[in-house]
Write an enzyme that holds these catalytic residues in place. Structure first.
Site, PDB file in Angstrom:
ATOM      1  N   ASP A   1      19.593  -4.951  41.570  1.00 12.15           N
ATOM      2  CA  ASP A   1      18.307  -5.731  40.834  1.00 12.15           C
ATOM      3  C   ASP A   1      17.693  -4.358  39.919  1.00 12.15           C
ATOM      4  OD1 ASP A   1      16.144  -6.875  39.893  1.00 12.15           O
ATOM      5  OD2 ASP A   1      15.656  -7.691  41.669  1.00 12.15           O
TER       6      ASP A   1
ATOM      7  N   HIS B   1      13.665 -15.411  38.416  1.00  9.27           N
ATOM      8  CA  HIS B   1      14.025 -13.895  38.453  1.00  9.27           C
ATOM      9  C   HIS B   1      15.605 -13.942  37.828  1.00  9.27           C
ATOM     10  CE1 HIS B   1      13.715  -9.543  39.040  1.00  9.27           C
ATOM     11  NE2 HIS B   1      14.603  -9.688  39.973  1.00  9.27           N
TER      12      HIS B   1
ATOM     13  N   CYS C   1      12.604  -9.734  33.534  1.00  9.88           N
ATOM     14  CA  CYS C   1      13.726  -9.263  34.427  1.00  9.88           C
ATOM     15  C   CYS C   1      14.994  -9.805  33.519  1.00  9.88           C
ATOM     16  CB  CYS C   1      13.782 -10.127  35.490  1.00  9.88           C
ATOM     17  SG  CYS C   1      13.196 -11.903  35.292  1.00  9.88           S
TER      18      CYS C   1
END
Length: 647
Positions: free
Chosen positions: A459, A444, A400
């Site tokens: 995202d 994350h 991520c």
């Protein structure tokens, strides 16, 4: 004497010391654990070899000096939690080796009690409490065995358990009433707050993927009946605006004013210590009076989280953070370091030329990620100097932080103010207590883009790997990627076992460790008392102690009234010894009296210790039956008729 005359008592004390030391050894360094074990091994050898030889005092002194020197070398100091416990662990073993008398045995067991208290300076879990209770049970049983020669294992353990049960009500009263401290009891700067893990305020390639290899719990969340869907479970941590070409850091405070929102979600967070001030609430939190909401929308505590805390939070989860942003901060959110990522910068300029509006540029960047055949993995290839270029155009494999970092670089190159947000996403519902467990593996990173009146959450990981958001890390990663076993396991019974263990730990944390000063104050106010008045606390503690003593001692007084036969028999012994000028003093116990008589006249002491121990059992043990009383009377008669007592 216990070392030579009562071998069984020595074995009991040795076992008590060994059981006490075992839970502590993993916390010590290897050399100090070895120093703590050497006396125990030596003592075991002495018990195995008969006759047992006492070690020379110079050797004991050498061991003590060596342990002190090793402690200083290993920890750099003789003061602190672990140095202190290490020294105590060695000393209790050395005391065991030099024990010759009943008093030495008492001292060794008292040191064991201090070590059991030390367990909680390292770890305060429910398992630690169970280990401490077991060690305490064995230590008390060993003391009973020292005082009562010939006591069986079953009776010693049952007697020890009974004593612990008697002490439990007083311990509970002290737990509830004794003033709680707002700060940890152990406060030496060197090691008071050493245990921590979790997010940092810096993000670079590999930092979050490394954190995701940990199955440790970061925090737990209780939502009540309505659990938010996974796509809204973004727990906000540091906002990272400054980029040096490889790492992201927080920028200067923006000074923006966040629009007031009406909370729609109430939840309780039990946050593990992380040495940071982030409270990791859901997005758009509403701060309590003792909390701070930064201009970047991050909920902060006033002090770093150095112990487990339980927080009642409110949020209005959403993907837009409406603020009145300053131009200076927007310029900072467009800045890129010179000389890095030329291909990403060229692509961003191309997107800006082909799309006039900010939303259109944002959609173009998302479309690039959708069509880019990117792969989500915990083991991405290493990136070179131009991290965004290498990820976007060469490796196309990343975690991520790779997606978020490259996305923000591309957005800034296209003229969009953008920043990275680190935190946690998702979590797993515990089927036993219905709490949402968020682990370090749920760490994350995502992005935010300024669209004129608000920061819009984007995202990039979800664009390339949508299952990361809906199904969690386990669903998104390929089977070949390494994860902690308890995170990846597909075994139903292992998951059930894990859930039950974590539910017990959570209950312990909530009801025992979570009973802090605030909850104590609230509880006492409900009862009509104030813990702020020290006189009230003293009265309550004194009353609880007196009540406890009364409840414990009343049955003893009743039983004592029923034991005139044992007393009459023992009085015959007292009269015989009084003829020799040895009288039992007021308040002097039978065992001590027998030991004193034996020391004054060794002929009288023959068998007297056993009689005193038997008399103590009849007085303070379970109610004696007729056979036990007759046996005691026969022993008394036998001792009185022996030549040693009549001469």
């Amino acid at each position: 004497m216990i070392a030579n005359e009562d071998r069984s008592a020595t074995q009991w004390i040795t076992a008590a010391v060994a059981i006490t030391l075992l839970p502590l050894l993993p916390a010590l360094t290897l050399p100090l654990a070895a120093f703590a074990l050497v006396p125990l091994i030596w003592q075991a050898w002495r018990l195995w070899r008969r006759p047992a030889a006492m070690p020379p005092r110079p050797v004991l002194l050498l061991l003590a000096v060596g342990a002190a020197a090793a402690t200083g070398l290993q920890y750099g100091s003789m003061f602190g939690r672990l140095p202190g416990l290490a020294v105590l662990a060695v000393l209790v073993g050395l005391k065991l080796l030099e024990s010759r008398t009943r008093r030495d045995a008492h001292v060794a067991v008292q040191l064991c009690f201090f070590l059991q208290l030390g367990y909680f300076l390292i770890e305060q879990s429910a398992l630690t409490a169970v280990l401490a209770a077991c060690s305490c049970l064995l230590c008390i049983a060993a003391l009973l065995r020292v005082e009562q020669h010939g006591l069986s294992l079953r009776r010693a353990l049952s007697g020890s358990g009974r004593l612990l049960l008697w002490a439990a009500p007083l311990a509970a009263a002290l737990f509830v009433l004794f003033p709680r401290l707002d700060r940890p009891l152990w406060g030496l700067p060197a090691d008071a707050f050493s245990a921590s893990s979790g997010l940092s305020d810096t993000m670079s390639p590999g930092s979050i993927s490394e954190l995701s290899l940990s199955g440790e719990i970061a925090f737990r969340v209780e939502f009540g009946e309505h659990l938010p869907p996974p796509a809204t479970r973004y727990f906000r941590g540091p906002v990272l605006t400054f980029f040096d070409g490889r790492s992201w850091r927080p920028g200067p405070p923006s000074g923006a004013r966040i629009a007031t929102v009406r909370p729609t979600t109430d939840y309780v967070v039990t946050l593990e210590p992380n040495q940071q001030r982030w409270l990791l609430g859901l997005e758009q939190p509403v701060p309590a009076p003792d909390q701070i909401l930064t201009a970047e929308g991050v909920l902060m505590a006033r002090e770093p989280i150095r112990s487990r805390v339980r927080l009642h939070l409110q949020s209005h989860p959403g993907d837009r953070l409406v603020t009145e942003e300053t131009e200076a901060h927007l310029r900072a959110a467009r800045a890129l370091p010179q000389g890095f990522n030329p291909r990403a910068l060229a692509l961003g300029r191309q997107i800006a030329d082909q799309n006039v509006s900010d939303p259109a540029r944002l959609e173009a960047i998302k479309d690039f990620l959708r069509r880019g055949d990117f792969a989500y993995t915990l083991s991405p290839p290493l990136l070179g100097r131009d991290t965004a270029d290498d990820f976007l155009f060469k490796t196309r494999h990343g975690f991520c932080e790779h997606f978020a970092s490259a996305f923000v670089v591309l957005a800034r190159a296209a003229g969009l103010p953008a920043r990275v947000v680190a935190g946690y996403q998702g979590g797993e519902l515990n089927a036993v207590d219905r709490t949402l467990v968020v682990r370090q593996s749920d760490a994350h990173a995502w992005a935010e883009v300024w669209l004129g009146d608000a920061w819009q959450r984007v995202d990039p990981t979800a664009i390339a790997a949508p299952r990361r958001i809906d199904g969690g890390l386990l669903e998104a990663l390929p089977d070949t990627d390494a994860l902690p076993y308890l995170v990846r396991t597909d075994s139903a019974w292992m998951r059930a076992l894990r859930d039950r263990a974590e539910a017990v730990a959570h209950a312990w944390n909530t009801w025992v460790l979570g009973y802090d000063a605030q909850r104590q104050r609230s509880f006492m106010q409900q009862l009509g008392f104030s813990v702020d008045d020290w006189r009230t606390v003293i009265y309550l503690l004194g009353g609880a102690a007196i009540l406890w003593q009364g409840l414990i001692l009343a049955p003893h007084f009743v039983r004592l009234q029923r034991r005139p036969r044992a007393e009459r028999a023992w009085r015959r012994v007292q009269k015989r010894l009084a003829r020799h000028g040895i009288e039992q003093g007021s308040g002097e116990g039978a065992i001590s009296f027998a030991a004193r008589a034996g020391a004054l006249d060794s002929r009288l002491g023959t068998g007297l210790d056993s009689l005193a121990a038997a008399y103590s059992r009849l007085c303070f043990g379970p109610s004696p039956d007729e056979a036990a009383l007759r046996s005691f009377e026969r022993q008394i008669s036998s001792w009185l008729s022996a030549p040693s007592s009549t001469s």
